[in-house]
Design an enzyme around this catalytic site. Structure first.
Site, short mmCIF file in Angstrom:
data_model
loop_
_atom_site.label_atom_id
_atom_site.label_comp_id
_atom_site.label_asym_id
_atom_site.label_seq_id
_atom_site.Cartn_x
_atom_site.Cartn_y
_atom_site.Cartn_z
N ARG A 45 18.87 -19.37 13.14
CA ARG A 45 19.76 -20.12 14.02
C ARG A 45 19.19 -20.22 15.43
O ARG A 45 19.79 -20.84 16.30
CB ARG A 45 21.14 -19.48 14.05
CG ARG A 45 21.82 -19.63 12.71
CD ARG A 45 23.26 -19.27 12.77
NE ARG A 45 23.86 -19.46 11.46
CZ ARG A 45 25.00 -18.90 11.08
NH1 ARG A 45 25.66 -18.13 11.92
NH2 ARG A 45 25.47 -19.12 9.87
N GLU A 57 17.17 -21.57 4.02
CA GLU A 57 18.17 -22.10 3.08
C GLU A 57 17.77 -21.80 1.63
O GLU A 57 18.61 -21.46 0.81
CB GLU A 57 18.32 -23.62 3.26
CG GLU A 57 19.07 -24.02 4.51
CD GLU A 57 20.58 -23.81 4.39
OE1 GLU A 57 21.09 -23.76 3.26
OE2 GLU A 57 21.23 -23.68 5.43
N GLN A 62 20.24 -17.54 -3.50
CA GLN A 62 20.78 -16.53 -4.41
C GLN A 62 20.61 -15.13 -3.86
O GLN A 62 20.64 -14.16 -4.63
CB GLN A 62 20.08 -16.62 -5.77
CG GLN A 62 20.74 -17.58 -6.73
CD GLN A 62 19.89 -18.79 -6.99
OE1 GLN A 62 18.90 -19.02 -6.33
NE2 GLN A 62 20.27 -19.58 -7.96
N CYS A 210 36.69 -14.56 4.89
CA CYS A 210 37.31 -14.99 3.63
C CYS A 210 36.44 -14.52 2.47
O CYS A 210 35.89 -15.31 1.70
CB CYS A 210 37.48 -16.51 3.62
SG CYS A 210 38.58 -17.07 2.32
N CYS A 217 42.71 -12.02 6.37
CA CYS A 217 43.48 -13.19 6.83
C CYS A 217 43.97 -13.07 8.27
O CYS A 217 43.94 -14.08 9.00
CB CYS A 217 44.64 -13.47 5.88
SG CYS A 217 44.06 -13.83 4.20
N CYS A 220 41.58 -14.64 10.56
CA CYS A 220 41.08 -15.97 10.17
C CYS A 220 41.69 -17.06 11.04
O CYS A 220 42.91 -17.14 11.20
CB CYS A 220 41.42 -16.21 8.70
SG CYS A 220 40.91 -17.84 8.13
N CYS A 226 46.57 -22.11 5.90
CA CYS A 226 46.02 -21.73 4.59
C CYS A 226 47.14 -21.57 3.55
O CYS A 226 48.01 -20.71 3.69
CB CYS A 226 45.22 -20.43 4.72
SG CYS A 226 44.62 -19.84 3.13
N SER A 321 20.18 -13.95 -14.30
CA SER A 321 21.45 -14.64 -14.09
C SER A 321 22.22 -14.83 -15.39
O SER A 321 23.44 -14.75 -15.40
CB SER A 321 21.22 -15.98 -13.40
OG SER A 321 20.27 -16.72 -14.10
S1 SF4 Z 1 43.75 -17.23 5.67
FE1 SF4 Z 1 43.00 -18.32 3.85
S2 SF4 Z 1 40.98 -19.09 4.47
FE2 SF4 Z 1 41.56 -17.51 5.93
S3 SF4 Z 1 40.68 -15.57 5.13
FE3 SF4 Z 1 42.77 -15.74 4.34
S4 SF4 Z 1 42.56 -16.73 2.35
FE4 SF4 Z 1 40.66 -17.11 3.48
#
Ligand code: SF4
Length: 378
Positions: A45, A57, A62, A210, A217, A220, A226, A321
């Protein structure tokens, strides 16, 4: 899917969510603000060089970030430009990849560098259609490169992004059944004025917040929008596919010694799994066959020589795999015949020291370590 879950998930994969423009812009801005504070500082980056980003990339396809970083640094030291990679022989390319697995990635990267030299004057193409023609580059890798290197508004959909988007809309099917829907969703959300930052933020959100198990969450930026979080279904989405059991193969492997203290190795065919890598010869144990019988038969069929099977060296379990293998490795003594490359590209007698100059699959690296740890017979 349980009946209870079905009742909760009334949404459809036939149409995109009817978010207002305010919600879409809130999702974009929330994610970009979060990225400004919590985005990962990764080596690829710090550059807009498309070659460096392309290498990262492919390595990340994997493999986890922490594994990739030292390989990425070494790779760019050894092959600093598309031109140096294109001009290299395949063996040092595979050797530099040794331990990362999925060696088709290295072969395709090498081939693609040659295509870029031949057809694009050594400059990585800027056009999505041209990028997708390069061996080993699919849609999400192309999106990752074009957005990161050129800030182009091209969507991505890797495994992390699929999970985040599936939860965001409480996807009512496994992600494999909603690929087109998720691509549309990724493109719809992509911030047109900051595609580079947005795609990287989306990848980081999936990798650090996530996560597959126990998503964080409260941390997030998308929590208020969500649907999985609102329905408390984070642990059930994405829904899993019923997977068939993974096949398992038992393989007899020979470390064949000659009278000069050398061992016999062979190079796998160019096409197929682990193509171009070197290995200790052997093959699949047939029903009713002992390991020793398997080794003697395989060595005769594949190399045209007779061996006696001696003591056990090591047993190695390894997962690919789509299947697992158990390698039963034995010391063997060459008895008769001249080794021939019947089922491989070439065969070679080498000393233990010389093994370092050949690229081997990871399971064979363990055999070499066992040979060097004092188990060597000669
Ligand atoms: S709020 Fe939804 S998108 Fe955000 S971490 Fe939780 S499950 Fe994932």
């Amino acid at each position: 899917m349980s009946a209870k879950l079905t009742l909760k998930l009334q949404n459809s994969i036939d149409r995109l969510p009817d978010w207002s423009s305010f919600v879409v812009s809130d999702l974009r801005q929330g994610l970009l603000d979060w990225y400004g504070q919590w985005g990962r500082d990764l080596p690829w980056r710090q550059t807009c060089d498309p070659y460096s980003i392309w290498v990262s990339e492919i390595m990340l396809q994997q493999t986890q970030v922490k594994t990739v970083i030292p390989y990425y640094d070494r790779w760019l030291t050894q092959f600093p430009t598309i031109a140096t990679l294109a001009a290299a022989d395949q063996q040092p390319v595979l050797k530099a990849w040794q331990g990362l697995g999925y060696y088709a990635r290295a072969r395709n990267l090498h081939r693609s560098a040659q295509v870029v030299m031949q057809h694009h004057g050594g400059r990585f193409p800027h056009n999505l259609e041209e990028v997708l023609k390069l061996p080993g580059i699919g849609r999400t890798t192309a999106g990752g490169i074009l957005s990161a290197a050129f800030n182009q508004p091209v969507a991505i959909l890797d495994g992390n992004v699929k999970r985040v988007l599936a939860r965001l809309v409480a996807l009512p099917t496994p992600v494999a059944q909603a690929s087109q829907h998720l691509w549309q969703l990724s493109a719809m959300l992509l911030a047109p004025d900051r595609p580079r930052d947005f795609n990287q933020a989306l990848m980081d959100l999936g990798a650090t917040v996530c996560t597959p198990r126990k998503p964080n969450c409260p941390a997030c930026p998308w929590q208020i929008h969500c649907q999985a979080a609102q329905l408390n279904l984070q642990s059930q989405i994405p829904m899993s596919e019923a997977c068939p059991p993974i096949p398992h193969k038992s393989i007899g492997v020979a470390v064949i010694w000659n009278g000069q203290g050398q061992v016999l190795i062979d190079q796998r065919p160019e096409a197929g799994l682990l193509g171009g890598l070197w290995e200790f010869p052997g093959g699949k144990v047939e029903p009713g066959e002992t390991i020793a019988e398997c080794i003697q038969r395989e060595i005769l069929e594949e190399l045209g020589i007779e061996v006696t099977v001696g003591e056990h060296l090591i047993t190695i379990d390894h997962a690919y795999s789509h299947f697992r293998v158990t390698l039963h490795v034995h010391h063997c003594q060459h008895m008769a015949g001249m080794p021939q490359p019947i089922a491989c590209q070439q065969v070679r007698w080498v000393s233990l020291d010389e093994l370092d100059s050949y690229p081997f699959p990871q399971a064979n690296v363990q055999i070499i370590q066992a040979l060097r740890s004092g188990s060597a017979k000669n």
